[in-house]
Design an enzyme around this catalytic site. Structure first.
Site, PDB file in Angstrom:
ATOM      1  N   SER A 106      -7.854 -15.580  23.083  1.00 49.74           N
ATOM      2  CA  SER A 106      -8.832 -16.525  23.636  1.00 49.74           C
ATOM      3  C   SER A 106      -9.917 -16.813  22.607  1.00 49.74           C
ATOM      4  O   SER A 106     -10.412 -15.901  21.944  1.00 49.74           O
ATOM      5  CB  SER A 106      -9.493 -15.953  24.894  1.00 49.74           C
ATOM      6  OG  SER A 106      -8.552 -15.815  25.915  1.00 49.74           O
TER       7      SER A 106
ATOM      8  N   SER B 296      -2.190  -7.282  34.259  1.00 48.76           N
ATOM      9  CA  SER B 296      -1.621  -8.102  35.341  1.00 48.76           C
ATOM     10  C   SER B 296      -1.709  -7.361  36.681  1.00 48.76           C
ATOM     11  O   SER B 296      -1.898  -6.143  36.730  1.00 48.76           O
ATOM     12  CB  SER B 296      -0.163  -8.428  35.027  1.00 48.76           C
ATOM     13  OG  SER B 296       0.613  -7.256  35.175  1.00 48.76           O
ATOM     14  N   ASN B 297      -1.542  -8.127  37.762  1.00 47.40           N
ATOM     15  CA  ASN B 297      -1.592  -7.511  39.103  1.00 47.40           C
ATOM     16  C   ASN B 297      -0.589  -6.364  39.225  1.00 47.40           C
ATOM     17  O   ASN B 297      -0.883  -5.325  39.810  1.00 47.40           O
ATOM     18  CB  ASN B 297      -1.285  -8.569  40.164  1.00 47.40           C
ATOM     19  CG  ASN B 297      -2.538  -9.322  40.578  1.00 47.40           C
ATOM     20  OD1 ASN B 297      -3.567  -9.218  39.925  1.00 47.40           O
ATOM     21  ND2 ASN B 297      -2.449 -10.074  41.656  1.00 47.40           N
TER      22      ASN B 297
ATOM     23  N   GLU C  93     -14.475  -3.916  29.854  1.00 49.44           N
ATOM     24  CA  GLU C  93     -14.077  -5.244  30.309  1.00 49.44           C
ATOM     25  C   GLU C  93     -14.539  -5.547  31.732  1.00 49.44           C
ATOM     26  O   GLU C  93     -14.744  -6.686  32.088  1.00 49.44           O
ATOM     27  CB  GLU C  93     -12.552  -5.383  30.204  1.00 49.44           C
ATOM     28  CG  GLU C  93     -12.118  -6.793  29.909  1.00 49.44           C
ATOM     29  CD  GLU C  93     -10.701  -6.863  29.347  1.00 49.44           C
ATOM     30  OE1 GLU C  93      -9.901  -5.940  29.578  1.00 49.44           O
ATOM     31  OE2 GLU C  93     -10.407  -7.865  28.667  1.00 49.44           O
TER      32      GLU C  93
HETATM   33  C1  LIG Z   1      -5.937 -16.788  30.023  1.00 46.48           C
HETATM   34  C2  LIG Z   1      -5.524 -15.615  29.209  1.00 46.48           C
HETATM   35  C3  LIG Z   1      -6.347 -15.166  28.196  1.00 46.48           C
HETATM   36  C4  LIG Z   1      -5.955 -14.083  27.408  1.00 46.48           C
HETATM   37  N1  LIG Z   1      -6.779 -13.683  26.366  1.00 46.48           N
HETATM   38  C5  LIG Z   1      -6.378 -12.676  25.558  1.00 46.48           C
HETATM   39  C6  LIG Z   1      -7.167 -12.321  24.420  1.00 46.48           C
HETATM   40  O1  LIG Z   1      -8.231 -12.885  24.169  1.00 46.48           O
HETATM   41  N2  LIG Z   1      -6.713 -11.351  23.602  1.00 46.48           N
HETATM   42  C7  LIG Z   1      -5.544 -10.691  23.848  1.00 46.48           C
HETATM   43  O2  LIG Z   1      -5.207  -9.798  23.073  1.00 46.48           O
HETATM   44  N3  LIG Z   1      -4.769 -11.009  24.909  1.00 46.48           N
HETATM   45  C8  LIG Z   1      -5.158 -11.997  25.762  1.00 46.48           C
HETATM   46  N4  LIG Z   1      -4.377 -12.351  26.838  1.00 46.48           N
HETATM   47  C9  LIG Z   1      -3.093 -11.691  27.033  1.00 46.48           C
HETATM   48  C10 LIG Z   1      -3.017 -10.793  28.234  1.00 46.48           C
HETATM   49  O3  LIG Z   1      -3.672  -9.587  27.982  1.00 46.48           O
HETATM   50  C11 LIG Z   1      -1.527 -10.623  28.548  1.00 46.48           C
HETATM   51  O4  LIG Z   1      -1.062 -11.862  29.036  1.00 46.48           O
HETATM   52  C12 LIG Z   1      -1.271  -9.552  29.559  1.00 46.48           C
HETATM   53  O5  LIG Z   1      -1.546  -8.291  29.021  1.00 46.48           O
HETATM   54  C13 LIG Z   1       0.205  -9.585  30.035  1.00 46.48           C
HETATM   55  O6  LIG Z   1       1.051  -9.516  28.923  1.00 46.48           O
HETATM   56  P1  LIG Z   1       2.204 -10.610  28.678  1.00 46.48           P
HETATM   57  O7  LIG Z   1       1.614 -11.985  28.845  1.00 46.48           O
HETATM   58  O8  LIG Z   1       2.889 -10.283  27.407  1.00 46.48           O
HETATM   59  O9  LIG Z   1       3.207 -10.424  29.899  1.00 46.48           O
HETATM   60  P2  LIG Z   1       4.296  -9.280  30.046  1.00 46.48           P
HETATM   61  O10 LIG Z   1       3.725  -7.958  29.692  1.00 46.48           O
HETATM   62  O11 LIG Z   1       5.538  -9.718  29.334  1.00 46.48           O
HETATM   63  O12 LIG Z   1       4.542  -9.326  31.602  1.00 46.48           O
HETATM   64  C14 LIG Z   1       5.336 -10.358  32.223  1.00 46.48           C
HETATM   65  C15 LIG Z   1       5.415 -10.040  33.711  1.00 46.48           C
HETATM   66  O13 LIG Z   1       6.064  -8.765  33.897  1.00 46.48           O
HETATM   67  C16 LIG Z   1       5.244  -7.894  34.657  1.00 46.48           C
HETATM   68  N5  LIG Z   1       5.369  -6.537  34.129  1.00 46.48           N
HETATM   69  C17 LIG Z   1       5.315  -6.132  32.840  1.00 46.48           C
HETATM   70  N6  LIG Z   1       5.445  -4.791  32.752  1.00 46.48           N
HETATM   71  C18 LIG Z   1       5.577  -4.330  34.019  1.00 46.48           C
HETATM   72  C19 LIG Z   1       5.727  -3.023  34.599  1.00 46.48           C
HETATM   73  N7  LIG Z   1       5.762  -1.948  33.829  1.00 46.48           N
HETATM   74  N8  LIG Z   1       5.828  -2.937  35.955  1.00 46.48           N
HETATM   75  C20 LIG Z   1       5.776  -4.055  36.750  1.00 46.48           C
HETATM   76  N9  LIG Z   1       5.634  -5.313  36.247  1.00 46.48           N
HETATM   77  C21 LIG Z   1       5.531  -5.454  34.916  1.00 46.48           C
HETATM   78  C22 LIG Z   1       3.814  -8.394  34.446  1.00 46.48           C
HETATM   79  O14 LIG Z   1       2.982  -8.046  35.513  1.00 46.48           O
HETATM   80  C23 LIG Z   1       4.026  -9.912  34.354  1.00 46.48           C
HETATM   81  O15 LIG Z   1       4.082 -10.463  35.652  1.00 46.48           O
HETATM   82  C24 LIG Z   1      -4.734 -13.423  27.654  1.00 46.48           C
HETATM   83  C25 LIG Z   1      -3.910 -13.884  28.693  1.00 46.48           C
HETATM   84  C26 LIG Z   1      -4.290 -14.955  29.469  1.00 46.48           C
HETATM   85  C27 LIG Z   1      -3.370 -15.412  30.571  1.00 46.48           C
END
Ligand SMILES: Cc1cc2nc3c(=O)[nH]c(=O)nc-3n(C[C@H](O)[C@H](O)[C@H](O)COP(=O)(O)OP(=O)(O)OC[C@H]3O[C@@H](n4cnc5c(N)ncnc54)[C@H](O)[C@@H]3O)c2cc1C
Length: 395
Positions: free
Chosen positions: A166, A373-374, A249
């Site tokens: 971000s 995430s939730n 955070e």
């Molecule tokens: C608007 C926005 C701003 C952001 N800003 C930043 C930032 O400034 N810096 C930064 O570093 N990151 C940032 N992020 C990233 C954010 O931290 C990640 O999107 C988040 O950690 C989820 O990782 P991912 O997107 O790789 O999804 P994934 O980890 O691939 O997850 C995909 C789906 O699988 C589910 N899932 C994954 N693992 C499990 C589990 N073990 N059990 C059950 N369900 C699971 C998740 O809940 C999700 O629904 C941002 C994200 C958003 C949406």
């Protein structure tokens, strides 16, 4: 726990409200209500100037200790600050990550020289930070970080890709978690590096979001450089520092966020009363539920902030609760608007412009992802608060 505001607190509230009303007239009037959800990437030069204006008034880093240049406000006055800031319609803070994430981490883990170098420009509203944690295969599973850094001739040389960073395009610095011990696995062998963004080895590409805006970016590090001393904590101990940042955070700024939610709910109620939806018993019930949910958030925030129990069960539900509540509020807003929810007005500058409620509806989905995430929140509550068996971890 109830926070009681003393007479002195109420005087402080008046002083601040008057300052904000005055500051948001004239050249900064254009910033009222801007820079919020789905609008983060707009009016950047104006909002940088606003940060300097806040700094000149002594309204940056209000919760930091005075010895680090902060205002050292009490908890109750910090609550007032965030409430009044949101009530005044003051713009989304560009220094949010600097002030709430990097600054406190630097205070906790930085050397005296690092504190002297990095804290004053944050207090002055002159330098802005972004967070380089997530990668294509390291989001929820953050320990899977692949970005590497090696020490060569007094510099860290960084290679890899971060994603969803971000505000990267308008940040001066990024705190980057990188692997510095090549054979290391998971949370071992990482470092928390402080990397200047304006350099040839850093390429920043916007990612367009469903709102049409791009508040986050892919950031490619291709032999990017930073001096050897630009590391918080020891090489190999970056995980500890990175987790330290995450602990900040969910701090006091949630109070300001709740005030913004309150403004959104008030707007939804206003529309429901104007268009007759307020007579629909199901809508009425959902509005009442939303109101109660907001009260619960405030009460929970105050009790966790005052007991410093951020990792106790009461604190652990905060993120899951507000993110889910806000997502539901977006749906309520669209149902109250009815067919109007699908109409976006054309403007001179663009084919269409979303209203704040439309932007909110589209953006809030992402709140159930970022900051954990939730599903991850539920896993943590299950394991750490309820003592249920741990989910199997990757080998
Ligand atoms: C608007 C926005 C701003 C952001 N800003 C930043 C930032 O400034 N810096 C930064 O570093 N990151 C940032 N992020 C990233 C954010 O931290 C990640 O999107 C988040 O950690 C989820 O990782 P991912 O997107 O790789 O999804 P994934 O980890 O691939 O997850 C995909 C789906 O699988 C589910 N899932 C994954 N693992 C499990 C589990 N073990 N059990 C059950 N369900 C699971 C998740 O809940 C999700 O629904 C941002 C994200 C958003 C949406």
């Amino acid at each position: 726990m109830h926070i009681r505001f003393s007479e002195e607190d109420e005087r402080f509230r008046k002083e601040l409200a008057a300052w904000l009303a005055d500051a948001l007239s004239g050249e900064f009037a254009v910033l009222r209500g801007r820079g919020g959800v789905g609008d983060e990437g707009h009016l950047i030069p104006e909002r940088k100037a606003w940060e300097k204006k806040l700094a000149a008034g002594g309204w940056t880093c209000v919760g930091w200790p005075e010895e680090h240049g902060g205002r050292g406000l009490s908890l109750s006055q910090q609550v007032i600050f965030h409430e009044e800031y949101a009530r005044a319609g003051a713009p989304g803070r560009l220094s949010q990550m600097s002030e709430n994430l990097f600054g406190p981490t630097c205070i906790a883990f930085g050397s005296e020289a690092q504190k002297a170098r990095y804290l004053p420009p944050i207090v002055a509203g002159e330098e802005f930070w972004c967070q380089g944690y997530s990668e294509p295969d390291a989001g929820s599973d953050l320990a899977n970080i692949k970005t590497r850094a090696r020490l060569e001739a007094g510099e860290w040389i960084i290679d890899g890709q971060k994603v969803w960073t971000s505000w990267a395009a308008w940040a001066d610095w990024c705190f980057v978690v990188a692997r510095v011990e090549p054979e290391s696995k998971r949370h071992k062998g990482l470092a928390y590096l402080l990397v200047p963004m304006a350099q040839p080895g850093v390429e920043i590409r916007p990612i367009q979001q469903i709102t049409g805006d791009a508040e986050f970016f892919e950031v490619f590090y291709d032999e990017a450089r930073t001096p050897a001393e630009n590391i918080l904590g020891e090489p190999g101990e970056g995980w500890k520092v990175a987790m330290g940042t995450l602990a900040y955070e969910r701090g006091i700024s949630t109070i300001g966020q709740q005030m913004l939610f309150k403004n959104e709910l008030a707007e939804i109620i206003r529309i429901a009363q104007a268009n007759g939806k307020a007579r629909d018993p199901l809508i009425r019930q959902r509005i009442a539920d939303a109101w109660m949910g907001l009260e619960i958030q405030r009460t929970n925030a105050l009790r966790t902030l005052s007991s410093k129990a951020s990792l106790e069960p009461a604190g652990m539900i905060t993120k899951l609760y507000w993110a889910t509540w806000h997502r539901n509020l977006g749906e309520l807003a669209m149902d109250v608007l009815g067919a109007e929810a699908e109409i976006a007005e054309p403007t001179e500058a663009a084919d269409y412009q979303l209203t704040p409620l439309q932007r909110m509806f589209l953006f809030v989905r992402s709140e159930t992802l970022y900051g954990g995430s939730n599903q991850i929140q539920r896993n943590q509550i299950a394991e750490r608060a309820l003592g249920l068996p741990r989910e199997p971890r990757p080998a």
